[in-house]
Write a protein that holds these residues in place. Structure first.
Motif, mmCIF file in Angstrom:
data_model
loop_
_atom_site.group_PDB
_atom_site.id
_atom_site.type_symbol
_atom_site.label_atom_id
_atom_site.label_comp_id
_atom_site.label_asym_id
_atom_site.label_seq_id
_atom_site.Cartn_x
_atom_site.Cartn_y
_atom_site.Cartn_z
ATOM 1 N N THR A 188 16.397 41.826 -20.887
ATOM 2 C CA THR A 188 15.750 43.134 -20.995
ATOM 3 C C THR A 188 15.323 43.351 -22.440
ATOM 4 O O THR A 188 15.730 42.599 -23.336
ATOM 5 C CB THR A 188 16.697 44.257 -20.532
ATOM 6 O OG1 THR A 188 15.969 45.484 -20.461
ATOM 7 C CG2 THR A 188 17.879 44.424 -21.466
ATOM 8 N N VAL A 193 16.597 49.620 -23.007
ATOM 9 C CA VAL A 193 18.008 50.038 -22.970
ATOM 10 C C VAL A 193 18.361 50.891 -24.183
ATOM 11 O O VAL A 193 19.530 51.093 -24.494
ATOM 12 C CB VAL A 193 18.935 48.800 -22.884
ATOM 13 C CG1 VAL A 193 18.724 48.064 -21.575
ATOM 14 C CG2 VAL A 193 18.730 47.866 -24.068
ATOM 15 N N GLN A 196 21.207 53.446 -24.250
ATOM 16 C CA GLN A 196 22.577 52.971 -24.063
ATOM 17 C C GLN A 196 23.148 52.317 -25.315
ATOM 18 O O GLN A 196 24.305 51.881 -25.316
ATOM 19 C CB GLN A 196 22.631 51.963 -22.900
ATOM 20 C CG GLN A 196 22.292 52.569 -21.555
ATOM 21 C CD GLN A 196 22.252 51.538 -20.443
ATOM 22 O OE1 GLN A 196 21.196 51.229 -19.914
ATOM 23 N NE2 GLN A 196 23.406 51.011 -20.096
ATOM 24 N N GLN A 210 20.857 42.868 -19.139
ATOM 25 C CA GLN A 210 21.387 44.021 -18.409
ATOM 26 C C GLN A 210 21.780 43.599 -17.000
ATOM 27 O O GLN A 210 21.104 42.787 -16.365
ATOM 28 C CB GLN A 210 20.351 45.142 -18.343
ATOM 29 C CG GLN A 210 20.883 46.443 -17.753
ATOM 30 C CD GLN A 210 19.887 47.584 -17.893
ATOM 31 O OE1 GLN A 210 18.668 47.367 -17.900
ATOM 32 N NE2 GLN A 210 20.385 48.798 -18.004
ATOM 33 N N CYS A 214 25.182 47.191 -12.022
ATOM 34 C CA CYS A 214 25.815 48.380 -12.607
ATOM 35 C C CYS A 214 25.111 48.907 -13.836
ATOM 36 O O CYS A 214 25.455 49.983 -14.337
ATOM 37 C CB CYS A 214 27.285 48.090 -12.926
ATOM 38 S SG CYS A 214 27.553 47.011 -14.366
ATOM 39 N N GLY A 215 24.133 48.157 -14.382
ATOM 40 C CA GLY A 215 23.374 48.615 -15.537
ATOM 41 C C GLY A 215 24.010 48.328 -16.879
ATOM 42 O O GLY A 215 23.443 48.669 -17.929
ATOM 43 N N GLN A 216 25.197 47.687 -16.914
ATOM 44 C CA GLN A 216 25.859 47.354 -18.177
ATOM 45 C C GLN A 216 24.937 46.504 -19.047
ATOM 46 O O GLN A 216 24.268 45.586 -18.558
ATOM 47 C CB GLN A 216 27.154 46.585 -17.884
ATOM 48 C CG GLN A 216 27.896 46.071 -19.115
ATOM 49 C CD GLN A 216 28.671 47.174 -19.815
ATOM 50 O OE1 GLN A 216 29.150 48.101 -19.177
ATOM 51 N NE2 GLN A 216 28.790 47.059 -21.108
#
Length: 239
Positions: A188, A193, A196, A210, A214-216
């Motif tokens: 990504t 991001v 975050q 990413q 869960c998007g972590q």
């Protein structure tokens, strides 16, 4: 019902499970003439997940064989790597969180229950998702519903990882899975991001990945050298 005597010997790799008196080439055991050999072996402490072969007077038999008086039983451990009926996908119980994260770091599909959902639910998930149940709980590994299982012999995460990789030989693809949820990672951009990231991270790093589940967000931070060492050792030994 009158008991009948057989002799039974366990491979050295299985001695950790059995009483000291059974850690010989042939010890006497009384059987009832009704119970299966699989039941007899498990009653002596060895989960069938750890048994590679059962031999009666030198001939292979299934766990359902009912031993008769005078038979000589040999219980062998699995060779390594152990063949599986499908891909090497795992399910780990609540006590193996560190091992789960290390397997995921190596790109191995490792589902993990961070809550104690009970043996029945774990066994059912193993069967439904065709995953190898990894546990140090011998009772759990005796559940008949399991698709496949493996006892984790050590308390130490380094030794646990070595044990699983050498036994099941899963394909390794480091840095492709989320260590938090087991989802797949995708590259990504920093801008995607941005919200975050803390200011220091955003200034110091340019390459990010990413989790699609869960998007972590991941980047090569200060802890990366330690993780690199785990990855390099595993690739050197098992790739």
């Amino acid at each position: 019902m009158e008991k009948q005597q057989i002799t039974i010997g366990f491979a050295a790799d299985l001695h950790v499970f059995v009483p000291a008196r059974q850690r010989t080439d042939a010890s006497a055991v009384l059987v009832d003439g009704v119970s299966s050999l699989g039941h007899v072996v498990e009653s002596l402490g060895v989960p069938l997940t750890e048994v590679g072969a059962l031999l009666v007077d030198g001939a292979p038999v299934r766990p359902g064989h009912v031993p008769a008086a005078g038979e000589r039983i040999e219980v062998r451990a699995f060779g390594r790597p152990q063949p599986l009926p499908g891909p090497a996908r795992f399910l780990l119980d609540v006590h193996l969180g560190t091992l789960a994260r290390r397997l995921r770091l190596l790109g191995v599909d490792a589902a993990y229950e961070n809550l104690d959902i009970g043996d029945a639910a774990l066994a059912a998930r193993s069967a439904a998702e065709q995953r190898v149940m990894l546990s140090r709980d011998r009772g759990l590994l005796r559940r008949r519903e399991l698709w496949a299982g493996g006892y984790v012999y050590s308390h130490r995460p380094d030794e646990q990882l070595h044990d699983v990789l050498s036994r099941f030989a899963p394909a390794l693809a480091p840095w492709t899975r989320c260590t938090a949820c087991n989802g797949l990672l995708r590259p990504t951009t920093k801008s995607a991001v941005h919200e975050q990231l803390e200011d220091g991270t955003e200034r110091s790093y340019d390459a990010f990945a990413q989790c699609g589940s869960c998007g972590q967000v991941y980047w090569r931070g200060a802890h990366h050298a330690r993780l690199d060492a785990i990855v390099e050792e595993a690739l050197r030994a098992y790739a």
